[in-house]
Scaffold this motif. Structure first.
Motif, PDB file in Angstrom:
ATOM      1  N   ASP A 203      -1.972  10.592  -4.738  1.00  0.00           N
ATOM      2  CA  ASP A 203      -1.892   9.220  -4.238  1.00  0.00           C
ATOM      3  C   ASP A 203      -1.781   8.258  -5.422  1.00  0.00           C
ATOM      4  O   ASP A 203      -2.515   8.416  -6.404  1.00  0.00           O
ATOM      5  N   PRO A 204      -0.923   7.247  -5.343  1.00  0.00           N
ATOM      6  CA  PRO A 204      -0.817   6.282  -6.444  1.00  0.00           C
ATOM      7  C   PRO A 204      -2.134   5.563  -6.756  1.00  0.00           C
ATOM      8  O   PRO A 204      -2.365   5.164  -7.884  1.00  0.00           O
ATOM      9  N   ALA A 205      -3.003   5.438  -5.770  1.00  0.00           N
ATOM     10  CA  ALA A 205      -4.269   4.722  -5.977  1.00  0.00           C
ATOM     11  C   ALA A 205      -5.446   5.659  -6.245  1.00  0.00           C
ATOM     12  O   ALA A 205      -6.561   5.188  -6.429  1.00  0.00           O
ATOM     13  N   TRP A 206      -5.231   6.956  -6.257  1.00  0.00           N
ATOM     14  CA  TRP A 206      -6.321   7.934  -6.404  1.00  0.00           C
ATOM     15  C   TRP A 206      -7.175   7.656  -7.631  1.00  0.00           C
ATOM     16  O   TRP A 206      -6.616   7.362  -8.681  1.00  0.00           O
TER      17      TRP A 206
ATOM     18  N   ALA B 115      -9.228   5.500  -6.218  1.00  0.00           N
ATOM     19  CA  ALA B 115      -9.662   4.176  -5.744  1.00  0.00           C
ATOM     20  C   ALA B 115      -9.239   3.960  -4.287  1.00  0.00           C
ATOM     21  O   ALA B 115      -8.447   4.718  -3.732  1.00  0.00           O
ATOM     22  N   PRO B 116      -9.735   2.893  -3.654  1.00  0.00           N
ATOM     23  CA  PRO B 116      -9.300   2.568  -2.298  1.00  0.00           C
ATOM     24  C   PRO B 116      -7.782   2.357  -2.240  1.00  0.00           C
ATOM     25  O   PRO B 116      -7.165   1.965  -3.225  1.00  0.00           O
ATOM     26  N   VAL B 117      -7.224   2.612  -1.078  1.00  0.00           N
ATOM     27  CA  VAL B 117      -5.769   2.532  -0.937  1.00  0.00           C
ATOM     28  C   VAL B 117      -5.254   1.096  -0.863  1.00  0.00           C
ATOM     29  O   VAL B 117      -4.096   0.838  -1.138  1.00  0.00           O
ATOM     30  N   TRP B 118      -6.133   0.148  -0.534  1.00  0.00           N
ATOM     31  CA  TRP B 118      -5.688  -1.227  -0.350  1.00  0.00           C
ATOM     32  C   TRP B 118      -5.558  -1.965  -1.673  1.00  0.00           C
ATOM     33  O   TRP B 118      -6.461  -1.941  -2.498  1.00  0.00           O
ATOM     34  N   GLY B 119      -4.429  -2.634  -1.867  1.00  0.00           N
ATOM     35  CA  GLY B 119      -4.268  -3.550  -2.975  1.00  0.00           C
ATOM     36  C   GLY B 119      -3.971  -2.936  -4.329  1.00  0.00           C
ATOM     37  O   GLY B 119      -3.867  -3.653  -5.312  1.00  0.00           O
ATOM     38  N   ARG B 120      -3.824  -1.645  -4.420  1.00  0.00           N
ATOM     39  CA  ARG B 120      -3.555  -1.001  -5.701  1.00  0.00           C
ATOM     40  C   ARG B 120      -2.073  -0.995  -6.054  1.00  0.00           C
ATOM     41  O   ARG B 120      -1.696  -1.229  -7.184  1.00  0.00           O
ATOM     42  N   VAL B 121      -1.261  -0.638  -5.094  1.00  0.00           N
ATOM     43  CA  VAL B 121       0.195  -0.585  -5.286  1.00  0.00           C
ATOM     44  C   VAL B 121       0.838  -1.230  -4.071  1.00  0.00           C
ATOM     45  O   VAL B 121       0.249  -1.280  -2.993  1.00  0.00           O
ATOM     46  N   PRO B 122       2.059  -1.727  -4.212  1.00  0.00           N
ATOM     47  CA  PRO B 122       2.734  -2.317  -3.050  1.00  0.00           C
ATOM     48  C   PRO B 122       2.923  -1.285  -1.939  1.00  0.00           C
ATOM     49  O   PRO B 122       3.143  -0.100  -2.209  1.00  0.00           O
ATOM     50  N   ALA B 123       2.821  -1.754  -0.721  1.00  0.00           N
ATOM     51  CA  ALA B 123       3.021  -0.866   0.432  1.00  0.00           C
ATOM     52  C   ALA B 123       4.461  -0.359   0.446  1.00  0.00           C
ATOM     53  O   ALA B 123       5.387  -1.061   0.020  1.00  0.00           O
ATOM     54  N   ARG B 124       4.622   0.868   0.933  1.00  0.00           N
ATOM     55  CA  ARG B 124       5.940   1.472   1.055  1.00  0.00           C
ATOM     56  C   ARG B 124       6.079   1.980   2.482  1.00  0.00           C
ATOM     57  O   ARG B 124       5.219   2.718   2.970  1.00  0.00           O
ATOM     58  N   ALA B 125       7.149   1.605   3.129  1.00  0.00           N
ATOM     59  CA  ALA B 125       7.385   2.054   4.503  1.00  0.00           C
ATOM     60  C   ALA B 125       7.724   3.541   4.517  1.00  0.00           C
ATOM     61  O   ALA B 125       8.369   4.050   3.594  1.00  0.00           O
ATOM     62  N   TYR B 126       7.266   4.228   5.554  1.00  0.00           N
ATOM     63  CA  TYR B 126       7.641   5.624   5.732  1.00  0.00           C
ATOM     64  C   TYR B 126       9.110   5.720   6.119  1.00  0.00           C
ATOM     65  O   TYR B 126       9.643   4.838   6.796  1.00  0.00           O
TER      66      TYR B 126
END
Length: 87
Positions: free
Chosen positions: A46-49, A51-62
């Motif tokens: 995970d790009p945020a691993w 740490a929490p998933v919110w606010g670490r990297v821009p959201a990416r649509a599936y």
């Protein structure tokens, strides 16, 4: 107690179905006026691993293919693996 039981059962089944490294389960109510629970499957890549998933990297649509794969796994999970019963 029922909510905790069902949340734990869901987390276990999601971890198995999606081969999670770990699960983040959180009950929140800060952005909407009702309690809601997040069950987030996590992987070390995970790009945020970790740490929490919110606010670490821009959201990416599936992609459409990713959505279809997730739907298939959830459909199997919710119809075959999960049974919620009152304690």
């Amino acid at each position: 107690m029922q909510l905790t039981h069902e949340s734990s059962l869901l987390a276990e089944n999601l971890a198995d179905a999606f081969a999670a490294r770990k699960m983040n389960v959180a009950s929140l109510g800060n952005m909407v006026p009702q309690l809601h629970i997040h069950h987030i499957v996590r992987y070390e890549q995970d790009p945020a691993w970790p740490a929490p998933v919110w606010g670490r990297v821009p959201a990416r649509a599936y992609t459409a293919e990713e959505v279809q794969e997730i739907r298939q796994k959830l459909q199997v999970l919710m119809t075959n693996e999960m049974t919620f019963e009152s304690s």
